[in-house]
Design a protein around this motif. Structure first.
Motif, PDB file in Angstrom:
ATOM      1  N   UNK A   9       1.284   3.814  -4.815  1.00  0.00           N
ATOM      2  CA  UNK A   9       2.441   4.678  -5.076  1.00  0.00           C
ATOM      3  C   UNK A   9       2.622   5.778  -4.042  1.00  0.00           C
ATOM      4  N   UNK A  10       1.573   6.085  -3.275  1.00  0.00           N
ATOM      5  CA  UNK A  10       1.694   7.115  -2.242  1.00  0.00           C
ATOM      6  C   UNK A  10       1.963   6.522  -0.858  1.00  0.00           C
ATOM      7  N   UNK A  11       2.058   5.186  -0.757  1.00  0.00           N
ATOM      8  CA  UNK A  11       2.381   4.499   0.503  1.00  0.00           C
ATOM      9  C   UNK A  11       1.334   4.754   1.598  1.00  0.00           C
ATOM     10  N   UNK A  12       0.106   5.095   1.196  1.00  0.00           N
ATOM     11  CA  UNK A  12      -0.964   5.240   2.181  1.00  0.00           C
ATOM     12  C   UNK A  12      -1.434   3.861   2.635  1.00  0.00           C
ATOM     13  N   UNK A  13      -1.355   2.894   1.731  1.00  0.00           N
ATOM     14  CA  UNK A  13      -1.721   1.508   2.021  1.00  0.00           C
ATOM     15  C   UNK A  13      -0.486   0.639   1.855  1.00  0.00           C
ATOM     16  N   UNK A  14      -0.237  -0.222   2.824  1.00  0.00           N
ATOM     17  CA  UNK A  14       0.894  -1.145   2.760  1.00  0.00           C
ATOM     18  C   UNK A  14       0.392  -2.518   2.317  1.00  0.00           C
ATOM     19  N   UNK A  15       0.954  -3.036   1.227  1.00  0.00           N
ATOM     20  CA  UNK A  15       0.619  -4.359   0.707  1.00  0.00           C
ATOM     21  C   UNK A  15       1.795  -5.296   0.979  1.00  0.00           C
ATOM     22  N   UNK A  16       1.519  -6.423   1.632  1.00  0.00           N
ATOM     23  CA  UNK A  16       2.570  -7.392   1.926  1.00  0.00           C
ATOM     24  C   UNK A  16       2.068  -8.801   1.628  1.00  0.00           C
TER      25      UNK A  16
ATOM     26  N   UNK B 137       2.078   4.236   6.016  1.00  0.00           N
ATOM     27  CA  UNK B 137       0.822   3.520   5.787  1.00  0.00           C
ATOM     28  C   UNK B 137      -0.217   3.822   6.868  1.00  0.00           C
ATOM     29  N   UNK B 138      -1.486   3.867   6.438  1.00  0.00           N
ATOM     30  CA  UNK B 138      -2.612   3.992   7.343  1.00  0.00           C
ATOM     31  C   UNK B 138      -3.500   2.754   7.294  1.00  0.00           C
ATOM     32  N   UNK B 139      -3.354   1.961   6.250  1.00  0.00           N
ATOM     33  CA  UNK B 139      -4.081   0.711   6.106  1.00  0.00           C
ATOM     34  C   UNK B 139      -3.066  -0.357   5.723  1.00  0.00           C
TER      35      UNK B 139
END
Length: 222
Positions: free
Chosen positions: A149-156, A27-29
């Motif tokens: 789907x590319x895991x560039x952004x992490x949602x939690x 992740x970058x964001x």
């Protein structure tokens, strides 16, 4: 120049890294989220609500130059261009929001009730996505997943109320936030993925990212 920079930042925040793969992406964001389900008067699910709080690194870049009156705060009208740019970028990625009933993907319409705020040192984007056709949750499990789907952004999911419900939810139904996969389950998933080709999908509709996303569901008793 600042307008171009803000547009580039919005694209950076909401674009997946082209060369990333589930095995190598990081992740970058980072986004802490709350999700909601909106019922209509007939007890059908008519929309989903999303509220995303961004990490401080992204917020500081995205807010650069937006305090037009220099009063140290960010008014709604000052944040409106950023909101517009974010939503325009998100549209290309289906807003990272996936809705299914009984495993069948449900189409979503254009965002409504969108806005952005900066309070307590945190930048938050909120919006609502209507279902193109409202669905009856008593006919099967309703599942909402928000993920890149590319895991560039992490949602939690975060906060004391990570999921909400509004409107006329049938009495037999309840919202359930299912747990994230355990470390052992994630290792099994990674091992399985390492044996698959780049075009493999879990089924005909879902993608790699769905295997790692935390599902928010509406479950109804028979």
């Amino acid at each position: 120049m600042r307008t171009a920079r803000r547009a580039a930042l919005a694209a950076l925040a909401f674009a997946s890294a082209a060369a990333a793969t589930p095995a190598s992406a990081h992740p970058h964001v980072w986004i802490q989220m709350q999700s909601g389900v909106v019922f209509n008067d007939q007890g059908q699910i008519a929309a989903v609500k999303l509220a995303w709080t961004f990490d401080d690194g992204y917020a500081s870049l995205a807010l650069d130059g937006l305090d037009k009156n220099g009063n140290g705060t960010y008014e709604p009208e000052e944040l409106e261009p950023l909101t517009r740019e974010n939503l325009e970028s998100l549209k290309d990625y289906d807003f990272f929001t996936h809705v299914r009933l009984n495993g069948k993907a449900q189409a979503l319409g254009a965002p409504t009730a969108a806005g952005q705020s900066y309070t307590g040192g945190k930048l938050q984007l909120h919006f609502e996505l209507p279902l193109s056709t409202p669905v009856d949750p008593t006919r099967g499990e309703f599942v909402l997943k928000v993920y890149d789907p590319e895991f560039y952004i992490a949602f939690d999911y975060a906060g004391t109320t990570p999921v909400t419900v509004s409107g006329n939810m049938p009495p037999a139904c309840k919202p359930v936030l299912k747990p994230l996969p355990t470390d052992a389950e994630l290792e099994q998933t990674r091992a399985m993925l390492s044996t698959k080709g780049p075009d493999w999908k879990p089924d005909e509709e879902e993608d790699f990212g769905a295997l790692f996303a935390q599902p928010m569901t509406i479950q109804c008793q028979a």
